[in-house]
Design a protein around this motif. Structure first.
Motif, PDB file in Angstrom:
ATOM      1  N   MET A 100       0.788  -1.040  -0.218  1.00  0.00           N
ATOM      2  CA  MET A 100       0.117  -0.110   0.436  1.00  0.00           C
ATOM      3  C   MET A 100       1.013   1.549   0.205  1.00  0.00           C
ATOM      4  O   MET A 100       1.943   1.999   0.094  1.00  0.00           O
ATOM      5  N   LYS A 101       0.759   2.362  -1.007  1.00  0.00           N
ATOM      6  CA  LYS A 101       1.504   3.469  -1.524  1.00  0.00           C
ATOM      7  C   LYS A 101       0.633   4.701  -0.157  1.00  0.00           C
ATOM      8  O   LYS A 101      -0.387   4.433  -0.505  1.00  0.00           O
ATOM      9  N   LEU A 102       1.084   4.925   0.867  1.00  0.00           N
ATOM     10  CA  LEU A 102       0.777   6.263   1.766  1.00  0.00           C
ATOM     11  C   LEU A 102       1.000   7.213   0.490  1.00  0.00           C
ATOM     12  O   LEU A 102       1.998   7.752  -0.001  1.00  0.00           O
ATOM     13  N   ASP A 103       0.176   8.662   1.009  1.00  0.00           N
ATOM     14  CA  ASP A 103       0.482   9.688   0.509  1.00  0.00           C
ATOM     15  C   ASP A 103       1.594  10.645   0.720  1.00  0.00           C
ATOM     16  O   ASP A 103       1.380  10.100   1.894  1.00  0.00           O
ATOM     17  N   SER A 104       2.144  11.563   0.447  1.00  0.00           N
ATOM     18  CA  SER A 104       2.999  12.313   1.048  1.00  0.00           C
ATOM     19  C   SER A 104       2.923  12.857   2.076  1.00  0.00           C
ATOM     20  O   SER A 104       1.872  13.345   2.023  1.00  0.00           O
ATOM     21  N   PRO A 105       3.530  12.762   3.305  1.00  0.00           N
ATOM     22  CA  PRO A 105       2.747  13.542   4.617  1.00  0.00           C
ATOM     23  C   PRO A 105       3.227  14.803   4.695  1.00  0.00           C
ATOM     24  O   PRO A 105       2.264  15.704   5.021  1.00  0.00           O
ATOM     25  N   THR A 106       3.986  15.061   3.377  1.00  0.00           N
ATOM     26  CA  THR A 106       4.088  16.874   3.367  1.00  0.00           C
ATOM     27  C   THR A 106       2.622  17.422   2.336  1.00  0.00           C
ATOM     28  O   THR A 106       2.626  18.683   2.074  1.00  0.00           O
ATOM     29  N   GLY A 107       1.941  16.732   2.036  1.00  0.00           N
ATOM     30  CA  GLY A 107       0.667  16.512   0.951  1.00  0.00           C
ATOM     31  C   GLY A 107      -0.545  16.842   1.845  1.00  0.00           C
ATOM     32  O   GLY A 107      -2.012  16.912   0.744  1.00  0.00           O
ATOM     33  N   THR A 108      -0.525  16.536   2.850  1.00  0.00           N
ATOM     34  CA  THR A 108      -1.928  16.551   3.448  1.00  0.00           C
ATOM     35  C   THR A 108      -2.320  17.772   4.166  1.00  0.00           C
ATOM     36  O   THR A 108      -1.030  18.332   4.258  1.00  0.00           O
ATOM     37  N   ILE A 109      -3.248  17.305   4.445  1.00  0.00           N
ATOM     38  CA  ILE A 109      -4.079  18.861   5.372  1.00  0.00           C
ATOM     39  C   ILE A 109      -3.558  19.345   6.562  1.00  0.00           C
ATOM     40  O   ILE A 109      -3.121  20.389   7.191  1.00  0.00           O
ATOM     41  N   TYR A 132      -0.841  18.201   7.071  1.00  0.00           N
ATOM     42  CA  TYR A 132       1.392  19.481   7.327  1.00  0.00           C
ATOM     43  C   TYR A 132       0.340  20.646   6.665  1.00  0.00           C
ATOM     44  O   TYR A 132       1.619  21.126   8.213  1.00  0.00           O
ATOM     45  N   PHE A 133      -0.603  20.422   5.926  1.00  0.00           N
ATOM     46  CA  PHE A 133      -0.283  22.305   6.498  1.00  0.00           C
ATOM     47  C   PHE A 133      -1.015  23.048   6.702  1.00  0.00           C
ATOM     48  O   PHE A 133      -0.827  24.268   7.401  1.00  0.00           O
ATOM     49  N   ILE A 134      -2.056  22.612   7.869  1.00  0.00           N
ATOM     50  CA  ILE A 134      -2.322  23.194   9.187  1.00  0.00           C
ATOM     51  C   ILE A 134      -0.475  22.856  10.261  1.00  0.00           C
ATOM     52  O   ILE A 134      -0.855  24.246  10.081  1.00  0.00           O
ATOM     53  N   GLU A 135      -0.550  22.034  10.197  1.00  0.00           N
ATOM     54  CA  GLU A 135       1.306  22.035  10.483  1.00  0.00           C
ATOM     55  C   GLU A 135       2.334  23.585  10.095  1.00  0.00           C
ATOM     56  O   GLU A 135       2.391  24.217  11.207  1.00  0.00           O
ATOM     57  N   LYS A 136       1.905  23.367   9.422  1.00  0.00           N
ATOM     58  CA  LYS A 136       3.609  24.770   8.328  1.00  0.00           C
ATOM     59  C   LYS A 136       2.664  25.782   8.327  1.00  0.00           C
ATOM     60  O   LYS A 136       3.160  26.710   9.661  1.00  0.00           O
ATOM     61  N   THR A 137       1.265  25.791   8.682  1.00  0.00           N
ATOM     62  CA  THR A 137       0.822  27.267   9.435  1.00  0.00           C
ATOM     63  C   THR A 137       0.659  27.896  10.212  1.00  0.00           C
ATOM     64  O   THR A 137       1.080  29.348  10.846  1.00  0.00           O
ATOM     65  N   ILE A 138       0.575  27.047  11.648  1.00  0.00           N
ATOM     66  CA  ILE A 138       0.966  27.297  12.810  1.00  0.00           C
ATOM     67  C   ILE A 138       2.645  28.207  13.172  1.00  0.00           C
ATOM     68  O   ILE A 138       2.364  28.276  13.489  1.00  0.00           O
ATOM     69  N   LYS A 139       4.009  26.683  12.169  1.00  0.00           N
ATOM     70  CA  LYS A 139       5.396  27.278  12.363  1.00  0.00           C
ATOM     71  C   LYS A 139       5.342  28.574  11.935  1.00  0.00           C
ATOM     72  O   LYS A 139       5.904  29.404  12.292  1.00  0.00           O
ATOM     73  N   GLU A 140       4.786  28.714  10.347  1.00  0.00           N
ATOM     74  CA  GLU A 140       4.811  30.131   9.307  1.00  0.00           C
ATOM     75  C   GLU A 140       3.863  31.592  10.582  1.00  0.00           C
ATOM     76  O   GLU A 140       4.966  32.648  10.682  1.00  0.00           O
TER      77      GLU A 140
END
Length: 147
Positions: A1-10, A12-20
């Motif tokens: 089973m191939k998982l989506d890239s962790p950097t392409g999930t919502i 990930y973007f929530i975490e990135k938003t908080i950090k920025e």
């Protein structure tokens, strides 16, 4: 089973938003010349809003562990942002009070805090904010259910 890239999930973007957002906040706090961090500012705000909270409750609100908040409080007492007094009813506990320097710092940071929020939320309309809040609350509830 191939998982989506962790950097392409919502998530990930929530975490990135908080950090920025935290980086933006710290840059702007630094511009004020105050020797205080984002987390220390949040702690001052929390104590200002409710000085009766336990240290454990403060840690939960800050998403920090108890030991981290203990270290933060110790540093803030040394920097004269907080005053720690022995609780008269329970000598094992302390009361935390905001010092004059802490109060002056909170007052000085009010425009910076408002500007940070304004910059971060620029271009979002109220309906988008309501929908985003609803969606994030669902994610939080989903995570709590799986405990």
């Amino acid at each position: 089973m191939k998982l989506d890239s962790p950097t392409g999930t919502i998530l990930y973007f929530i975490e990135k938003t908080i950090k920025e957002y935290r980086k933006l906040c710290q840059r702007n706090i630094d511009k004020t010349g105050l020797d205080i961090t984002v987390d220390q500012t949040l702690l001052l705000i929390i104590i200002n809003d409710n000085s009766k909270l336990s240290q454990k409750e403060m840690a939960e609100l800050l998403f920090k562990d108890y030991a981290s908040v203990t270290r933060m409080i110790e540093l803030m007492v040394k920097k004269d942002y907080l005053i720690r007094e022995v609780n008269k009813n329970d000598r094992r506990r302390f009361n935390l009070l905001i010092s004059e320097k802490g109060r002056a710092s909170l007052k000085a940071l009010e425009p910076t805090i408002q500007e940070n929020r304004s910059v971060a939320l620029h271009g979002l309309i109220n309906e988008e904010l309501i929908q985003m809040n609803t969606s994030l609350q669902k994610i939080i509830a989903n995570c709590k259910i799986s405990k």
